[in-house]
Design an enzyme around this catalytic site. Structure first.
Site, PDB file in Angstrom:
ATOM      1  N   GLU A 160      56.167  16.191  19.421  1.00  0.00           N
ATOM      2  CA  GLU A 160      56.040  16.682  20.802  1.00  0.00           C
ATOM      3  C   GLU A 160      57.320  17.346  21.298  1.00  0.00           C
ATOM      4  O   GLU A 160      57.708  17.248  22.463  1.00  0.00           O
ATOM      5  CB  GLU A 160      55.616  15.530  21.726  1.00  0.00           C
ATOM      6  CG  GLU A 160      54.302  14.894  21.314  1.00  0.00           C
ATOM      7  CD  GLU A 160      53.903  13.719  22.184  1.00  0.00           C
ATOM      8  OE1 GLU A 160      54.280  13.689  23.358  1.00  0.00           O
ATOM      9  OE2 GLU A 160      53.187  12.832  21.673  1.00  0.00           O
ATOM     10  N   GLU A 265      47.353  12.693  17.071  1.00  0.00           N
ATOM     11  CA  GLU A 265      47.148  11.727  18.156  1.00  0.00           C
ATOM     12  C   GLU A 265      46.020  12.277  19.008  1.00  0.00           C
ATOM     13  O   GLU A 265      46.128  13.389  19.524  1.00  0.00           O
ATOM     14  CB  GLU A 265      48.377  11.582  19.059  1.00  0.00           C
ATOM     15  CG  GLU A 265      49.520  10.796  18.516  1.00  0.00           C
ATOM     16  CD  GLU A 265      50.580  10.603  19.591  1.00  0.00           C
ATOM     17  OE1 GLU A 265      50.228  10.475  20.783  1.00  0.00           O
ATOM     18  OE2 GLU A 265      51.764  10.604  19.234  1.00  0.00           O
TER      19      GLU A 265
END
Length: 333
Positions: A160, A265
């Protein structure tokens, strides 16, 4: 989303809490290279003759915490009982610096799962130190342990990175520094002979940060094996569909990479239409040739984010998920 120190494998029902390292957004997750094709890899899951725990269908992993945290064998049994398939990816988060969790990795592999390590360089300046070569001894020791384990693994580093919520994110780290750190770590692994590694580059979906372009964070095809897109179905989204959540990110990535995509995810928050969203997510993932699987984050985040992603939170959702992973042959029988 963010997590730390954990495993993504099975489904210990009613034993689960948590959802990415610490803190983090409530965004959903809210996270010219040569063109290559991986059709054969997608079919077999093997590169260079190595077994990457790949079934005939797609990868299936689940992140959980609770009684069986860091116990992939027990988790695999519960997962099989709950959803009818065994996981073939096990995820483990840990902060950097760290030592390779050999015992956990061997247990995960023995249970039929590819060990997938999520390395998090917490602390402002940590990723800059890696890029500058100040952490070489730790990296080399880690790589030596990976080599000694004699099994394939997957590594994701500083996930991220296109978000603002981590120390290595947009507020503190320049894209060129991220790329330099990634390449340096990769090169040290190569030097140490730790080559049986799938390098998983994991940006967040772009809609929370539409102005942050992904290409500037891409280390290059020689340094990446899989792309791990991170994104969730959430109540507060304008249009909670696969097309709205994932497609802009995937389209942007495809302009500079044709690597296989893993939804590294993902999950669907409880609420109206949840079963329909689960069906869309899993069906779309199964039918797309560019997506090789999903890791479902089965977490209770009601305290931190007022969100619950646990499958068992709704009996119908668990039933729907089970019907889909067995229909499309996710994971292992």
């Amino acid at each position: 989303m963010q997590f730390r120190y954990a495993v993504a494998t099975a489904l210990p029902l009613a034993l689960i809490a948590g959802c990415s390292s610490t803190g983090g957004p409530v965004s959903g997750s809210e996270t010219p290279p040569a063109v290559e094709t991986h059709a054969e890899e997608h079919k077999t899951g093997q590169t260079g003759g190595q077994d990457y725990r790949k079934p005939k269908g797609d990868y299936l992993g689940i992140y959980v915490e609770g009684k069986y945290k860091n116990k992939p064998a027990q988790q695999a049994k519960l997962f099989k009982k709950s959803v009818g398939r065994k996981p073939n990816i096990a995820k483990y988060f840990h902060a950097w610096p760290a030592t390779f969790p050999t015992a956990w990795a061997k247990a995960a592999y023995k249970a039929g799962a590819l060990p997938q390590l999520e390395i998090e360089p917490h602390g402002v300046g940590a990723i800059e130190d890696i890029a500058a070569g100040k952490s070489d001894d730790v990296i080399r020791a880690y790589a030596q342990a990976v080599k000694a384990a004699k099994m394939p693994i997957s590594i994701s580093f500083a996930h991220e990175m296109n978000g603002y919520w981590y120390d290595w994110g947009t507020k503190n780290t320049k894209p060129k520094t991220f790329v330099k750190a990634w390449r340096h770590m990769h090169d040290l692994f190569e030097e140490e002979g730790a080559t049986d590694v799938k390098w998983l580059w994991t940006p967040n979906v772009v809609y929370p940060m539409p102005k942050v372009k992904l290409k500037q964070y891409y280390p290059g095809n020689s340094y990446v094996d899989w792309v791990g897109v991170i994104g969730y179905y959430r109540k507060n989204q304008k249009t909670p569909t696969f097309k709205w959540i994932f497609e802009p990110t995937i389209k942007q990535i495809k302009k500079f990479s044709k690597k296989p995509i893993l939804l590294a995810e993902t999950g669907v928050q409880t609420g109206p239409g949840r079963d329909k969203k689960i069906t869309e997510l899993m069906t779309t993932s199964a039918k797309r040739k560019d997506i090789i699987g999903v890791i479902w984050f089965n977490m209770d985040k009601r305290k931190a984010e007022k969100a619950d992603y646990r499958l068992e939170a709704n009996k119908s959702s668990l039933k729907t998920f089970r019907s889909l992973v067995t229909k499309y042959s996710f994971g292992r029988p």
